[in-house]
Design a protein around this motif. Sequence first.
Motif, PDB file in Angstrom:
ATOM      1  N   UNK A 249     -10.339   7.710   3.219  1.00 35.25           N
ATOM      2  CA  UNK A 249     -11.277   6.616   2.952  1.00 35.25           C
ATOM      3  C   UNK A 249     -10.717   5.298   3.494  1.00 35.25           C
ATOM      4  N   UNK A 250      -9.423   5.051   3.243  1.00 32.94           N
ATOM      5  CA  UNK A 250      -8.803   3.824   3.734  1.00 32.94           C
ATOM      6  C   UNK A 250      -8.858   3.744   5.254  1.00 32.94           C
ATOM      7  N   UNK A 251      -8.658   4.849   5.927  1.00 30.22           N
ATOM      8  CA  UNK A 251      -8.745   4.868   7.392  1.00 30.22           C
ATOM      9  C   UNK A 251     -10.166   4.557   7.858  1.00 30.22           C
ATOM     10  N   UNK A 252     -11.145   5.075   7.163  1.00 37.90           N
ATOM     11  CA  UNK A 252     -12.538   4.828   7.540  1.00 37.90           C
ATOM     12  C   UNK A 252     -12.900   3.352   7.339  1.00 37.90           C
ATOM     13  N   UNK A 253     -12.466   2.799   6.221  1.00 42.57           N
ATOM     14  CA  UNK A 253     -12.730   1.386   5.953  1.00 42.57           C
ATOM     15  C   UNK A 253     -12.069   0.515   7.024  1.00 42.57           C
TER      16      UNK A 253
END
Length: 329
Positions: A249-253
């Motif tokens: 999720x952090x990578x996508x954000x």
Amino acid sequence: MRFGTFLPQGWRFDLVGIDAAEQWNTMRRLAQRADDGPWESIWVYDHFHTTPVPSDEATHEAWTLMAAFAASTSRVRLGQMCTCMGYRNPAYLAKVAATADHVSGGRIEMGIGGGWYEHEWRAYGYGFPEIPDRLRMLREGVEIMKQAWETGSATLDGRYYQVDGAIVQPQPLQDPAIPFWIAGGGEKVTLKIAATYAQYTNFAGGDIEQFRHKDQVLRGHCDALGRDQAEITRSTNVNVIIGETEAEVADRVAAVGARLQPHLGERYESAMRKYGTDVPTVGTVEQVTEHLQKLKNAGVDYTITYFPEMAYDLSSVELFEGRVIPELA
């Protein structure tokens, strides 16, 4: 719970980097993909300038897209969240929507609201009326459209709109009329308009406690008007970035941020709060599902999702389709 999804149209800088000549092909491909998938509806915003800062980046016009999607899909319903009443004469808008309803085979939804984006109001020469005036315009406009769709003509000598036997033929395919989604949570006026005219409401932006409060206000207006509140479907909109793990999720954000940062300047930090760690629909499959289940328990019947990655990476959408929708639909 029923599900719709926004398609990228540029308004939220969600087509940047895609050549203008290819943007319609991108939107059409995503619309047809949704048509073949688990979504009940597809949506666009009714805006002319990008947000949160106006720019020269593309923002494709909502009602033109309604007609285009009507002709290039066969099943999904087609909506705008939401059409700004002040941008088009309501008799003309009723005619546009009725024609699009025929092109689509009876799949148009009318999301309608008072409008808020001052920059584009003034840039397009609409002025910017005070909130009470915009809401009175909304009420008059909805009455004109209701008349036009149900009877084939409309007459109203209003404060803001005057129509005298405006003919709208053919009437919409949908009987008795195209459904109204009255958008906004204004407690004294907007929710009263919703209680009077709406088949759907849209408010609270996924916030559970705010939803519960606004829902009680809506119920109060329905009681005062003698309308069965169960006739109105409650909906809300949520921004979704989803992954298998928190690291994913952090990578996508971060990828969304990298795309937006060159365009937002000093507004970047505030804009990215829409995808922050405290947003309950930005998270793992389990986290997002849990929040949507709570919304469902609170009375949300219909959720419209926005995936900022959609034009570039479908894996988040696929994860939502495969893991979240089956748990809640």
